[in-house]
Design a protein around this motif. Sequence first.
Motif, PDB file in Angstrom:
ATOM      1  N   ASP A 319      50.595  93.673  14.318  1.00  0.00           N
ATOM      2  CA  ASP A 319      49.926  93.537  15.102  1.00  0.00           C
ATOM      3  C   ASP A 319      49.075  92.581  15.548  1.00  0.00           C
ATOM      4  O   ASP A 319      49.035  91.495  14.667  1.00  0.00           O
ATOM      5  CB  ASP A 319      48.651  94.574  13.936  1.00  0.00           C
ATOM      6  N   LEU A 320      48.083  92.574  16.442  1.00  0.00           N
ATOM      7  CA  LEU A 320      47.721  91.662  17.003  1.00  0.00           C
ATOM      8  C   LEU A 320      46.430  92.060  18.173  1.00  0.00           C
ATOM      9  O   LEU A 320      46.173  93.222  18.926  1.00  0.00           O
ATOM     10  CB  LEU A 320      48.546  91.208  18.333  1.00  0.00           C
ATOM     11  N   ARG A 321      45.196  91.454  17.840  1.00  0.00           N
ATOM     12  CA  ARG A 321      43.933  91.897  18.464  1.00  0.00           C
ATOM     13  C   ARG A 321      43.600  90.728  19.123  1.00  0.00           C
ATOM     14  O   ARG A 321      42.901  89.909  18.815  1.00  0.00           O
ATOM     15  CB  ARG A 321      43.109  92.228  16.725  1.00  0.00           C
ATOM     16  N   ILE A 322      42.560  90.833  20.145  1.00  0.00           N
ATOM     17  CA  ILE A 322      42.114  89.822  20.947  1.00  0.00           C
ATOM     18  C   ILE A 322      40.979  90.791  21.382  1.00  0.00           C
ATOM     19  O   ILE A 322      41.061  90.685  21.711  1.00  0.00           O
ATOM     20  CB  ILE A 322      43.236  89.754  22.946  1.00  0.00           C
ATOM     21  N   ASP A 323      39.673  89.090  20.876  1.00  0.00           N
ATOM     22  CA  ASP A 323      38.389  89.176  21.391  1.00  0.00           C
ATOM     23  C   ASP A 323      37.883  88.516  21.955  1.00  0.00           C
ATOM     24  O   ASP A 323      38.353  87.261  21.649  1.00  0.00           O
ATOM     25  CB  ASP A 323      37.594  89.623  20.024  1.00  0.00           C
ATOM     26  N   SER A 324      37.247  88.204  22.978  1.00  0.00           N
ATOM     27  CA  SER A 324      36.221  87.047  23.854  1.00  0.00           C
ATOM     28  C   SER A 324      34.669  87.424  23.922  1.00  0.00           C
ATOM     29  O   SER A 324      34.681  88.703  24.050  1.00  0.00           O
ATOM     30  CB  SER A 324      37.341  87.530  25.191  1.00  0.00           C
ATOM     31  N   ILE A 325      34.701  86.307  23.922  1.00  0.00           N
ATOM     32  CA  ILE A 325      33.177  86.398  24.475  1.00  0.00           C
ATOM     33  C   ILE A 325      33.140  86.073  26.027  1.00  0.00           C
ATOM     34  O   ILE A 325      33.241  84.744  26.188  1.00  0.00           O
ATOM     35  CB  ILE A 325      32.701  84.781  23.980  1.00  0.00           C
ATOM     36  N   LEU A 326      32.303  86.675  26.688  1.00  0.00           N
ATOM     37  CA  LEU A 326      32.426  86.558  28.151  1.00  0.00           C
ATOM     38  C   LEU A 326      31.461  85.691  28.424  1.00  0.00           C
ATOM     39  O   LEU A 326      30.386  86.070  28.172  1.00  0.00           O
ATOM     40  CB  LEU A 326      33.209  87.266  28.424  1.00  0.00           C
ATOM     41  N   ASP A 327      31.692  85.555  30.068  1.00  0.00           N
ATOM     42  CA  ASP A 327      30.409  84.689  30.647  1.00  0.00           C
ATOM     43  C   ASP A 327      30.062  86.231  31.655  1.00  0.00           C
ATOM     44  O   ASP A 327      30.431  87.371  31.485  1.00  0.00           O
ATOM     45  CB  ASP A 327      30.234  83.301  31.572  1.00  0.00           C
ATOM     46  N   TYR A 329      30.563  87.181  34.781  1.00  0.00           N
ATOM     47  CA  TYR A 329      31.809  87.474  35.418  1.00  0.00           C
ATOM     48  C   TYR A 329      32.169  88.170  34.893  1.00  0.00           C
ATOM     49  O   TYR A 329      33.616  87.814  35.241  1.00  0.00           O
ATOM     50  CB  TYR A 329      32.388  86.061  36.185  1.00  0.00           C
ATOM     51  N   GLY A 330      32.533  87.510  33.403  1.00  0.00           N
ATOM     52  CA  GLY A 330      33.822  88.664  32.279  1.00  0.00           C
ATOM     53  C   GLY A 330      34.710  87.874  31.803  1.00  0.00           C
ATOM     54  O   GLY A 330      35.694  88.077  31.715  1.00  0.00           O
ATOM     55  N   MET A 331      34.485  85.988  32.624  1.00  0.00           N
ATOM     56  CA  MET A 331      35.619  85.354  32.455  1.00  0.00           C
ATOM     57  C   MET A 331      35.428  84.933  30.404  1.00  0.00           C
ATOM     58  O   MET A 331      34.080  84.670  30.423  1.00  0.00           O
ATOM     59  CB  MET A 331      35.710  84.453  33.310  1.00  0.00           C
ATOM     60  N   ASP A 332      36.572  85.116  30.102  1.00  0.00           N
ATOM     61  CA  ASP A 332      36.391  84.195  28.453  1.00  0.00           C
ATOM     62  C   ASP A 332      35.869  82.975  28.342  1.00  0.00           C
ATOM     63  O   ASP A 332      36.658  81.971  28.428  1.00  0.00           O
ATOM     64  CB  ASP A 332      37.418  84.419  27.683  1.00  0.00           C
ATOM     65  N   LEU A 333      34.943  82.928  27.351  1.00  0.00           N
ATOM     66  CA  LEU A 333      34.159  81.659  27.338  1.00  0.00           C
ATOM     67  C   LEU A 333      35.134  80.964  25.880  1.00  0.00           C
ATOM     68  O   LEU A 333      35.357  79.607  25.737  1.00  0.00           O
ATOM     69  CB  LEU A 333      32.699  81.211  26.868  1.00  0.00           C
ATOM     70  N   TYR A 334      35.526  81.900  25.236  1.00  0.00           N
ATOM     71  CA  TYR A 334      35.967  81.888  24.212  1.00  0.00           C
ATOM     72  C   TYR A 334      36.377  83.131  23.507  1.00  0.00           C
ATOM     73  O   TYR A 334      36.217  84.277  23.490  1.00  0.00           O
ATOM     74  CB  TYR A 334      35.191  81.574  23.198  1.00  0.00           C
ATOM     75  N   THR A 335      38.062  83.265  23.300  1.00  0.00           N
ATOM     76  CA  THR A 335      38.582  83.891  22.734  1.00  0.00           C
ATOM     77  C   THR A 335      39.370  83.271  21.760  1.00  0.00           C
ATOM     78  O   THR A 335      39.722  82.448  21.233  1.00  0.00           O
ATOM     79  CB  THR A 335      39.813  84.252  23.934  1.00  0.00           C
ATOM     80  N   LYS A 336      39.598  84.910  20.659  1.00  0.00           N
ATOM     81  CA  LYS A 336      39.754  84.624  18.617  1.00  0.00           C
ATOM     82  C   LYS A 336      41.048  85.512  19.293  1.00  0.00           C
ATOM     83  O   LYS A 336      40.908  87.055  19.609  1.00  0.00           O
ATOM     84  CB  LYS A 336      39.229  85.176  17.917  1.00  0.00           C
ATOM     85  N   ILE A 337      42.458  85.255  18.745  1.00  0.00           N
ATOM     86  CA  ILE A 337      43.820  86.552  18.381  1.00  0.00           C
ATOM     87  C   ILE A 337      43.233  86.504  17.170  1.00  0.00           C
ATOM     88  O   ILE A 337      44.142  85.289  16.655  1.00  0.00           O
ATOM     89  CB  ILE A 337      44.521  86.056  19.232  1.00  0.00           C
ATOM     90  N   GLN A 338      43.662  87.264  16.797  1.00  0.00           N
ATOM     91  CA  GLN A 338      44.270  87.872  14.636  1.00  0.00           C
ATOM     92  C   GLN A 338      45.381  88.388  15.311  1.00  0.00           C
ATOM     93  O   GLN A 338      45.746  89.750  15.682  1.00  0.00           O
ATOM     94  CB  GLN A 338      43.385  88.313  14.538  1.00  0.00           C
ATOM     95  N   PHE A 339      46.278  88.122  14.533  1.00  0.00           N
ATOM     96  CA  PHE A 339      47.780  88.730  14.100  1.00  0.00           C
ATOM     97  C   PHE A 339      48.289  88.787  12.894  1.00  0.00           C
ATOM     98  O   PHE A 339      48.124  89.233  11.893  1.00  0.00           O
ATOM     99  CB  PHE A 339      48.836  87.470  14.351  1.00  0.00           C
ATOM    100  N   ARG A 340      48.715  90.089  12.591  1.00  0.00           N
ATOM    101  CA  ARG A 340      48.599  90.340  10.817  1.00  0.00           C
ATOM    102  C   ARG A 340      50.555  90.537  11.123  1.00  0.00           C
ATOM    103  O   ARG A 340      50.770  90.988  12.082  1.00  0.00           O
ATOM    104  CB  ARG A 340      48.772  92.073  10.703  1.00  0.00           C
ATOM    105  N   TYR A 341      51.352  89.634  10.390  1.00  0.00           N
ATOM    106  CA  TYR A 341      52.545  89.779   9.984  1.00  0.00           C
ATOM    107  C   TYR A 341      52.994  89.916   8.839  1.00  0.00           C
ATOM    108  O   TYR A 341      51.761  90.673   8.126  1.00  0.00           O
ATOM    109  CB  TYR A 341      52.829  88.527   9.435  1.00  0.00           C
ATOM    110  N   PRO A 342      54.180  90.829   8.253  1.00  0.00           N
ATOM    111  CA  PRO A 342      54.650  91.902   7.234  1.00  0.00           C
ATOM    112  C   PRO A 342      54.038  90.651   6.057  1.00  0.00           C
ATOM    113  O   PRO A 342      53.039  91.559   5.204  1.00  0.00           O
ATOM    114  CB  PRO A 342      55.898  91.538   6.548  1.00  0.00           C
ATOM    115  N   GLU A 343      54.342  89.699   6.284  1.00  0.00           N
ATOM    116  CA  GLU A 343      53.007  88.862   4.843  1.00  0.00           C
ATOM    117  C   GLU A 343      52.706  87.989   5.063  1.00  0.00           C
ATOM    118  O   GLU A 343      53.348  86.870   4.328  1.00  0.00           O
ATOM    119  CB  GLU A 343      55.336  87.968   3.883  1.00  0.00           C
ATOM    120  N   GLY A 344      52.066  87.758   6.219  1.00  0.00           N
ATOM    121  CA  GLY A 344      50.813  86.621   6.957  1.00  0.00           C
ATOM    122  C   GLY A 344      50.312  86.990   7.499  1.00  0.00           C
ATOM    123  O   GLY A 344      50.135  87.827   7.844  1.00  0.00           O
ATOM    124  N   LEU A 345      49.288  86.151   7.651  1.00  0.00           N
ATOM    125  CA  LEU A 345      48.145  85.950   8.908  1.00  0.00           C
ATOM    126  C   LEU A 345      47.802  85.540   9.705  1.00  0.00           C
ATOM    127  O   LEU A 345      48.508  84.514   9.550  1.00  0.00           O
ATOM    128  CB  LEU A 345      47.200  86.775   8.190  1.00  0.00           C
TER     129      LEU A 345
END
Length: 450
Positions: A319-327, A329-345
């Motif tokens: 699984d992968l989740r992308i979250d952003s803080i936008l300006d 105009y909708g451009m990302d000032l900051y983005t965080k991507i979180q991954f879930r692997y079978p045995e890791g994050l």
Amino acid sequence: MIKVITYGTFDLFHEGHYRLLERAKALGDYLIVGVTTEHFDQMRGKINVMDPIVDRIENVKKTGFADQIIVEDHAGQKVEDIQKYDIDIMTVGSDWEGHFDYLRDYCKVVYLERTPNISSTMLRRQKVSIVRMGIVGTGRIAPRFVAEANYVSGIFISCAYNPVKESARAFAERMKLACYTEEYDEFLQNIDAVYIASPHETHSEYAKRAIEKGKHVLCEKPMTFTRWEAEELYRLAQDKGVVLMEAIKVAYCPGFQQLLAVARSGKIGEIRDVEACFSRIADENSRERTDKVYGGGFLEYGSYPLVPIIKLLGLEYEDLRIDSILDAYGMDLYTKIQFRYPEGLATAKMGVGVKSEGQLVIAGTKGYILAPSPWWLTKGFEVRYEDPNKIDRYEPAFMGDGLRYEIAEFVAEINGTSEKKSKLSPEESIAMAEIVERFMEQRRERGIRV
Ligand code: CTP
């Protein structure tokens, strides 16, 4: 018994090496030859050695002059060896005249006349044809690229392309390049390879046209905006028998390679979490902040934090989740991507308008690796454990601004002399393109024209 020691890389073994060893042996009764490791040569700035160490040792052995062969892998080892082996004479060729005088406190130092008109550098030049490289795009990174290419043998920057002729001309003049043009097809005619450093959205098209013409391509990140396009480019490159490499320089940096090796060695146990961050508060007038479609934290800096995650945890995330803080105009000032692997994050963070600690932390079941900022130029990292008093420190060498390693790898791939395992495989690059695609889809869903 007089004990003599000498050192060298002995790459593409030649007559100069033979004659040096012959005379070194004649200085005493017992000759020790120190052959450099690849790692030590890289630290010294020799980044295009062609023969692997086993071959270089074998060639020294075949001469019959060496009574003992050792490897030299760190600065300061000569003093240690002289004491350890109770050496009477240390000798090298006259190209090192004066350089090792400090060893006279420990033993006699003899500089032997160098054999004229032969060197490994010369043979390397004869063995591989020099790659003529053209630069597409003449923006901020292009001058740094030309400067760093000077440190890599086997390549020279011969031409600049920019659709605006005046920009191409000004750049060629400033960088003293013989040729410039605003015609892409004409540009491709006189070169063997291209470095694509144009605006993001043009990368893929320039890469495709170059590959179709049988040119090797080193392409700035992000190479494409979809998985499909990345797959197409790699397939086309394979069909045409050319090298295609995505220019994510951290992947080619020797210190980062060492960090990966330590992480995979079992020292920190099983890897369970990777956290990587790259952020910069970019000037409000910079392209990063003003290009509302192709600027922003993720597209500018996202590739860096993705590399350690993909390299260490692999391509098969659940699984992968992308979250952003936008300006506004909708451009990302900051983005965080979180991954879930079978045995890791894993978490990747990047920003152009929010600043965080630019570190890389790799957590394992026995300990963790901490690489402080700028981990993407990997000059140092630590392995830490439950016991806070126990810390293993690593200080890999790093030269210039790191581009030279990427360029050296590109040349090695073209010449077929790179290590077997790619530093950034097509599959890894394609996996990153898929994440870019996900990001762009989210942008589109938010109503931003892409
Ligand atoms: N050497 C020599 N005569 C030459 C070349 C090398 O006497 N024509 C000596 C060097 O002075 C050194 C040893 O051989 O003592 C090993 O040198 P090495 O650096 O491995 O070889 P080079 O040919 O100088 O390599 P490069 O061109 O990569 O610097």
